[in-house]
Structures are given as C-alpha cells and as structure tokens.
Write a protein that holds these residues in place. Structure first.
Motif, PDB file in Angstrom:
ATOM      1  N   PRO A   1       0.827  -1.217   0.000  1.00 35.82           N
ATOM      2  CA  PRO A   1       0.000   0.000   0.000  1.00 35.82           C
ATOM      3  C   PRO A   1       0.859   1.264   0.000  1.00 35.82           C
ATOM      4  CG  PRO A   1      -0.842  -1.589   1.579  1.00 35.82           C
ATOM      5  CD  PRO A   1       0.473  -2.130   1.104  1.00 35.82           C
ATOM      6  N   PRO A   2       0.330   2.353  -0.558  1.00 37.43           N
ATOM      7  CA  PRO A   2       1.114   3.597  -0.684  1.00 37.43           C
ATOM      8  C   PRO A   2       1.216   4.347   0.636  1.00 37.43           C
ATOM      9  CG  PRO A   2      -1.087   3.936  -1.542  1.00 37.43           C
ATOM     10  CD  PRO A   2      -1.002   2.475  -1.182  1.00 37.43           C
ATOM     11  N   ARG A   3       1.982   3.803   1.550  1.00 37.80           N
ATOM     12  CA  ARG A   3       2.086   4.400   2.881  1.00 37.80           C
ATOM     13  C   ARG A   3       3.499   4.871   3.199  1.00 37.80           C
ATOM     14  NH1 ARG A   3      -2.352   4.870   1.915  1.00 37.80           N
ATOM     15  NH2 ARG A   3      -4.193   3.959   2.914  1.00 37.80           N
ATOM     16  N   GLY A   4       4.373   4.857   2.200  1.00 35.50           N
ATOM     17  CA  GLY A   4       5.750   5.277   2.424  1.00 35.50           C
ATOM     18  C   GLY A   4       5.946   6.764   2.177  1.00 35.50           C
ATOM     19  N   ARG A   5       7.175   7.123   1.862  1.00 35.76           N
ATOM     20  CA  ARG A   5       7.503   8.528   1.619  1.00 35.76           C
ATOM     21  C   ARG A   5       6.858   9.043   0.342  1.00 35.76           C
ATOM     22  NH1 ARG A   5      13.728   9.979   1.904  1.00 35.76           N
ATOM     23  NH2 ARG A   5      13.917   8.188   0.508  1.00 35.76           N
ATOM     24  N   LEU A   6       6.651  10.346   0.311  1.00 34.65           N
ATOM     25  CA  LEU A   6       6.221  11.023  -0.908  1.00 34.65           C
ATOM     26  C   LEU A   6       7.461  11.597  -1.588  1.00 34.65           C
ATOM     27  CD1 LEU A   6       3.139  13.046   0.430  1.00 34.65           C
ATOM     28  CD2 LEU A   6       3.180  10.703  -0.455  1.00 34.65           C
ATOM     29  N   HIS A   7       7.731  11.153  -2.809  1.00 35.89           N
ATOM     30  CA  HIS A   7       8.832  11.695  -3.603  1.00 35.89           C
ATOM     31  C   HIS A   7       8.243  12.640  -4.641  1.00 35.89           C
ATOM     32  CE1 HIS A   7      11.891   8.713  -2.223  1.00 35.89           C
ATOM     33  NE2 HIS A   7      10.802   7.991  -2.007  1.00 35.89           N
ATOM     34  N   VAL A   8       8.861  13.782  -4.825  1.00 42.58           N
ATOM     35  CA  VAL A   8       8.376  14.759  -5.797  1.00 42.58           C
ATOM     36  C   VAL A   8       9.457  14.994  -6.841  1.00 42.58           C
ATOM     37  CG1 VAL A   8       7.523  17.097  -6.176  1.00 42.58           C
ATOM     38  CG2 VAL A   8       6.909  15.863  -4.078  1.00 42.58           C
ATOM     39  N   LEU A   9       9.120  14.721  -8.097  1.00 46.42           N
ATOM     40  CA  LEU A   9       9.979  15.032  -9.237  1.00 46.42           C
ATOM     41  C   LEU A   9       9.285  16.129 -10.024  1.00 46.42           C
ATOM     42  CD1 LEU A   9      10.867  11.389 -10.294  1.00 46.42           C
ATOM     43  CD2 LEU A   9      12.481  13.069  -9.425  1.00 46.42           C
ATOM     44  N   SER A  10       9.884  17.323 -10.025  1.00 52.99           N
ATOM     45  CA  SER A  10       9.211  18.448 -10.663  1.00 52.99           C
ATOM     46  C   SER A  10      10.215  19.570 -10.897  1.00 52.99           C
ATOM     47  CB  SER A  10       8.032  18.916  -9.789  1.00 52.99           C
ATOM     48  OG  SER A  10       7.223  19.839 -10.487  1.00 52.99           O
ATOM     49  N   ASP A  11       9.677  20.772 -11.056  1.00 54.48           N
ATOM     50  CA  ASP A  11      10.480  21.932 -11.437  1.00 54.48           C
ATOM     51  C   ASP A  11      10.417  23.012 -10.359  1.00 54.48           C
ATOM     52  OD1 ASP A  11       7.906  23.062 -11.807  1.00 54.48           O
ATOM     53  OD2 ASP A  11       7.877  22.341 -13.878  1.00 54.48           O
ATOM     54  N   SER A  12      10.656  24.261 -10.756  1.00 58.14           N
ATOM     55  CA  SER A  12      10.765  25.352  -9.785  1.00 58.14           C
ATOM     56  C   SER A  12       9.456  25.677  -9.082  1.00 58.14           C
ATOM     57  CB  SER A  12      11.286  26.615 -10.479  1.00 58.14           C
ATOM     58  OG  SER A  12      10.420  26.987 -11.543  1.00 58.14           O
ATOM     59  N   THR A  13       8.331  25.242  -9.622  1.00 61.82           N
ATOM     60  CA  THR A  13       7.071  25.493  -8.920  1.00 61.82           C
ATOM     61  C   THR A  13       6.935  24.626  -7.678  1.00 61.82           C
ATOM     62  OG1 THR A  13       5.883  23.867 -10.280  1.00 61.82           O
ATOM     63  CG2 THR A  13       5.913  26.156 -11.058  1.00 61.82           C
ATOM     64  N   ALA A  14       7.776  23.574  -7.584  1.00 57.12           N
ATOM     65  CA  ALA A  14       7.699  22.657  -6.444  1.00 57.12           C
ATOM     66  C   ALA A  14       8.967  22.615  -5.615  1.00 57.12           C
ATOM     67  CB  ALA A  14       7.387  21.243  -6.941  1.00 57.12           C
ATOM     68  N   SER A  15      10.082  23.144  -6.123  1.00 52.17           N
ATOM     69  CA  SER A  15      11.376  22.928  -5.480  1.00 52.17           C
ATOM     70  C   SER A  15      11.518  23.699  -4.171  1.00 52.17           C
ATOM     71  CB  SER A  15      12.504  23.318  -6.443  1.00 52.17           C
ATOM     72  OG  SER A  15      12.378  24.669  -6.837  1.00 52.17           O
ATOM     73  N   ASP A  16      12.526  23.296  -3.398  1.00 55.77           N
ATOM     74  CA  ASP A  16      12.835  23.966  -2.132  1.00 55.77           C
ATOM     75  C   ASP A  16      13.621  25.250  -2.389  1.00 55.77           C
ATOM     76  OD1 ASP A  16      11.661  21.925  -0.683  1.00 55.77           O
ATOM     77  OD2 ASP A  16      13.545  20.852  -0.357  1.00 55.77           O
ATOM     78  N   TYR A  17      13.426  26.226  -1.501  1.00 60.38           N
ATOM     79  CA  TYR A  17      14.169  27.485  -1.588  1.00 60.38           C
ATOM     80  C   TYR A  17      14.707  27.859  -0.212  1.00 60.38           C
ATOM     81  CZ  TYR A  17      12.077  27.857  -6.192  1.00 60.38           C
ATOM     82  OH  TYR A  17      11.706  27.599  -7.486  1.00 60.38           O
ATOM     83  N   THR A  18      15.875  28.463  -0.211  1.00 64.20           N
ATOM     84  CA  THR A  18      16.496  28.909   1.034  1.00 64.20           C
ATOM     85  C   THR A  18      15.805  30.173   1.538  1.00 64.20           C
ATOM     86  OG1 THR A  18      18.133  30.117  -0.283  1.00 64.20           O
ATOM     87  CG2 THR A  18      18.721  27.891   0.459  1.00 64.20           C
ATOM     88  N   PRO A  19      15.954  30.484   2.833  1.00 63.72           N
ATOM     89  CA  PRO A  19      15.253  31.650   3.400  1.00 63.72           C
ATOM     90  C   PRO A  19      15.545  32.961   2.685  1.00 63.72           C
ATOM     91  CG  PRO A  19      16.079  30.247   5.154  1.00 63.72           C
ATOM     92  CD  PRO A  19      16.636  29.697   3.879  1.00 63.72           C
ATOM     93  N   ASP A  20      16.731  33.110   2.108  1.00 62.33           N
ATOM     94  CA  ASP A  20      17.045  34.374   1.443  1.00 62.33           C
ATOM     95  C   ASP A  20      16.238  34.572   0.161  1.00 62.33           C
ATOM     96  OD1 ASP A  20      18.937  32.186   0.579  1.00 62.33           O
ATOM     97  OD2 ASP A  20      19.380  33.689  -0.965  1.00 62.33           O
ATOM     98  N   ARG A  21      15.546  33.495  -0.308  1.00 58.41           N
ATOM     99  CA  ARG A  21      14.698  33.623  -1.494  1.00 58.41           C
ATOM    100  C   ARG A  21      13.251  33.924  -1.122  1.00 58.41           C
ATOM    101  NH1 ARG A  21      16.846  30.937  -5.880  1.00 58.41           N
ATOM    102  NH2 ARG A  21      15.334  32.156  -7.090  1.00 58.41           N
ATOM    103  N   ALA A  22      12.955  34.004   0.167  1.00 57.03           N
ATOM    104  CA  ALA A  22      11.584  34.264   0.620  1.00 57.03           C
ATOM    105  C   ALA A  22      11.062  35.557  -0.003  1.00 57.03           C
ATOM    106  CB  ALA A  22      11.550  34.347   2.139  1.00 57.03           C
TER     107      ALA A  22
END
Length: 542
Positions: free
Chosen positions: A308-329
C-alpha cells in the motif's frame, strides 16, 4: 470459486482452448493429448488461471500455428507480434507442460522481408511457464509488458526454447531458470529491450545452451541489445549465471544491434559459466562480470503487487515545487510545504529549471530512483520547461510522454506508486478570465494517466480554477508580486506570474493533499489543513 474445464478431441470435451477461455469463470484448463491448430489469446481475467496438459508430458499437447510477421491480418494490414501462436495478456497465468510452436520456417521464403514468427508472447505480469516446449526460429519467445511504462514479471522454468535469431527477447523482468535453450541455426539468443530505469531484465540461471548438430562452432552470440523503433530508453539487460555453454557459443559473447552498441547501450554479464566439451570461454573484451549488487535470488523482486502507498512522498518536478532557502523568501515551492500539510515524510527532488529531458540527461532521475522504496509514492509533475526552445525541450507528442513513461517504469520497478501531476497554471488573465498557458502538455499527461492506469492530480485545471476564484488582483498574492524594499532578496521588487509565494505554495500543496486523500494515498481521516483548497471537480483520479 475454482472451475476446471477439459479440452480435447472428444464429444464430451471442449474442442479448443479458445472456447474454453471464453468462459470468464474458468480457473483451470486441462488439455488432453492432441494437436491444436489455433492462435490462443488469454485476455485479462479476474482470477488466476492454470493451463496444463493432462499427462504432464509437453509432447502430448501441441498448440501450433504458422503465421509470420508481415502476413496480412483482419484489417488487411500486416501483423507484427500478433502473429504469435499463444499470447498471454492476463496477469497471474501459469502454463505447464505444453508445447507451443510456430512452424513458419524462414528458410522456405528467403525473399520475404519479415521472417519473425513468434510462438509465445507474454504481456501480463506474474506469468509462470513451466516444463514447456517453445519451438520456433526467429523471435520464438517474447517476454514483454503492456507498455514501456509497465513492468511485468515472468518465470520460465525447466523449459526447452528453440530458435536461431533473437529467440528470447522483450522488456519484461524475467528469470529463465533451468531447462535448455537450443539454437537451431547461427544467430543470437537474447535480445532484451529492458527500460533503462528498470534494474532487472533477463536473468538466465542454470540453463544449458545447446545447438543442433549442424550449427557451426562459434556462430551464436548470447545477446545483443534491442532498441524497438530506435528508442534510446531501452538498455537491455541479459545476465547469465551458472549456465552451461556449448561450442556453438562464440567467445565474443555479445553483439551490436541496429546501430546500438553492446558496450554502451546494454547491460550484459555472466558468472559461474560451465563450458561443455568444446565450449569457449569469453574473450577478454567480452568477459563481463555481473553488475554490482546483482543477487540472482532477488531477481523477481516485485513479483507480488506493490505494498500500500504508505511510504515517503517523492516529488519530481520543477521550480514550482522545489525547495528554496530563506534568502529567497517569499518564493516557495509547493512540495516545500507538502510534509507539513500531508503529515507524510517528503523527499523533494524538484529542481528549478528542470524538464523531463534534463531530468534524464542529468542523471537526476537515476539518483532519485535510488532512494525509492516499495510502498513509496512518486509524484511526477513537469511541463513548464519542456516547452522551452532550448536543450530542455521535449516535444509534447513524442519525447514528453516517452520520458514520463520512463519515470513510471522506474517507480513501478521499485514497488512504488507513481502519480502524474499536470503543471501549475501560470497567472494569466484575458480580461477577468484566467486562461491556459501550457498548450498540449496537460492533456498529454491526462491521456497518459488514462492509458497507463496511473492516478492523476490535475493541478493545471485546479490551479486555473483557483486563480479565477481569486481574481485578477487577488491572485497576485499567490505569486511573486513584490513591492520594492519589502523583501531582502528582491530589493527592486518582482513581477513573477510563474513562481509561487508562500501563500500560493500552501494553496497548491493543499490541492495536492486533498487529491491524494481522494486517491487513497493519504489517510482520509486525517484532519485537513486550514489552508488546503478543496477543488474536487478539478482533480481527476484515473
């Protein structure tokens, strides 16, 4: 409830396999001795199926046809793999103690351009072929899957397989264990077309490789890489473990095919080879070890349905989903807040500027798949940069769906659950109406989800509805409409209708969370976030 049907040449028996298979409730077909001149197709069924001979001797039951690739079919067009004597499209099928043969002999029609003539073709998963005789010449045994996005598992145990050219081929994950593989002419044994993102292709273990008496020594290669239609995503794997090879097998074990090299476009290797009298050891260049980490006992990992799909959520995507550092807030990707809103651990592999083309070319997909485990969920959302007119471009009707299929295959090969996600809509209005900005790409994803049986989160439709509800002015808060001097990272301000603010990211992540709950990926009993935006009419589950 089990139901057994007997097939044979008797008034009290069902006369053909085709008629027996027409009963959807049959779970076992017992075939009495005889020759059955018919093409058999085991269509998808709701229960496992066993087809076996009555006596346990495969020589007693012969299913036979004489069609070749290129013969005209019902539409008047040439058939290709439909020429197979026996096709298994269902899952959970066992064939036991049968002879399946294609009697077309290419030596009688040397002026014919297409000489392939399949005996057995499998496209379902969890297929067992046990104690059978599979007889043909070119392309005898096709171990395949329903598409490049699917991974099928096949076990061929203690069988006799006869042919000359590419007579064990396809993209399935298959273990060919024990038995005999006999060459009836010069040529090539295996032609795997394993998708590169699938770590397991063909593994021959404990097989005796023999040949007819008139086959010249050194005239047979063990494998060459098949790239159907020149598809670059195929990187066939054929491994040979504890096998016995006769003198017909060349010291140069491997060969090129169709312009693709065995050195760079395939995954071949052998270990524990036993040389029959007159057999030749692999030459220095062709003496390839098994790839690191290969465990023959684990080759059919993934045989059972994914957990069953109960493990981690992996996201493969672009800049609309990516992480950003606090200085990019306040710039924030929707996957950056997904863990908080979903209550599930998230591995965010999204990269700013990435397309499906660069995802593969950069090796990022391979690295991400190495972290995927059975029961994980892989969210796949691209399109923004695939439309760019540079090296990241992926044609929406060709390369784009082909790339996405590779991601689907890679996730499925690891026992994970892929979910396709259409692109976040940009903020664009015609008057007071939000308009679409992604052209054909979202519909390609919708269609792919439908044809490949993959759940879909339609962010394009849902976010367009969201921007419409927020209005021309209100939607600016979901993007980077920033006044000068307010944010340190944007001293001159910003007018960006593509990338999300923290508020916009939380709204989009809320849509994703709601969709995943509807799909059963997340616990529906979990309390929804106050920021989650329910857009049920715009989120489609396939």
């Amino acid at each position: 409830m089990s139901r057994t049907v007997h097939v044979g040449d008797d008034a009290d028996l069902v006369p053909t396999l085709g008629l027996a298979l027409a009963d959807p409730d049959v779970t076992e077909i017992v075939v009495h001795p005889g020759v059955y001149p018919e093409q058999v197709v085991v269509a998808p069924r709701r229960a496992p199926l066993l087809i076996r001979s009555l006596t346990g001797d495969p020589a007693d039951v012969v299913v036979t046809s004489d069609l070749r690739q290129g013969d005209l079919g019902a539409t008047g067009m040439p058939v290709v793999q439909e020429c197979a004597t026996f096709t298994v499209d269902a899952d959970d099928v066992t064939l036991r103690h049968l002879t399946i043969r294609n009697t077309y002999d290419k030596r009688r029609g040397t002026d014919v351009p297409d000489q392939q003539a399949l005996a057995l073709r499998t496209r379902g998963t969890r297929i067992v072929v046990e104690g059978c005789r599979l007889l043909g010449r070119q392309d005898t045994l096709l171990l395949d899957s329903r598409s490049f996005a699917h991974v099928s598992h096949v076990l061929v145990r203690d069988c006799l397989v006869v042919g000359d050219v590419d007579f064990v081929y396809g993209r399935a994950t298959a273990l060919i264990e024990g038995g005999e593989v006999r060459s009836c002419g010069a040529g090539y044994v295996a032609a795997p077309s394993t998708v590169l993102e699938n770590p397991r292709g063909f593994l021959f273990r404990g097989v005796r490789f023999t040949a007819d008496d008139d086959v010249e020594p050194g005239s047979v290669r063990l494998a060459r890489p098949w790239h159907p239609g020149g598809r670059p995503e195929a990187a066939g794997q054929a491994l040979f473990v504890d096998c016995t090879v006769g003198p017909h097998v060349a010291a140069d074990r491997w060969a090129d095919m169709g312009g693709y090299s065995w050195r760079t476009d395939a995954r071949f290797g052998e270990s524990g080879t036993v040389l029959a009298p007159g057999g030749a050891a692999a030459s220095a260049e062709h003496d390839l070890p098994l790839p690191a980490g290969v465990d023959p006992d684990e080759h059919l990992t993934g045989w059972s349905p994914a957990p069953p799909p109960r493990g981690r959520l992996h996201v493969l995507s672009d800049s609309t989903a990516s992480d950003y550092t606090p200085d990019r807030a306040p710039r924030t990707g929707w996957a950056q807040v997904l863990a908080e809103l979903s209550g599930r651990e998230v591995a965010n592999h999204a990269v700013s500027g990435m397309s499906t083309t660069s995802l593969i070319a950069s090796g990022h997909l391979t690295a991400a798949l190495e972290q995927v485990r059975p029961g994980d969920v892989v969210l796949v959302g691209f399109g923004h940069n695939d439309a760019k007119d540079d090296e990241r471009h992926a044609d929406p009707h060709r390369a784009y769906p082909a790339h996405l299929r590779r991601v689907l295959a890679g996730a499925r090969a690891r026992g994970a659950h892929p979910v396709l996600v259409t692109s976040v809509e940009r903020r664009r209005f015609d008057g007071d109406r939000a308009v679409s900005t992604h052209g054909a790409y979202p519909q390609v994803v919708r269609r792919l989800a439908e044809t490949e049986g993959v759940p879909l989160v339609d962010l394009t439709r849902a976010t367009r509805a969201l921007w419409q509800s927020q209005g021309v002015e209100g939607s600016k808060a979901s993007f980077l409409w920033l006044e000068p001097g307010r944010w340190p990272g944007y001293p001159d301000g910003e007018r960006d209708d593509t990338h999300l603010s923290a508020d916009g990211a939380r709204a989009v992540a809320g849509i994703v969370v709601a969709a995943l709950r509807d799909l059963g990926v997340l616990d529906p009993a979990a309390p929804p976030s106050d920021d989650a935006v329910r857009a049920d009419a715009a989120v489609t589950a396939r």
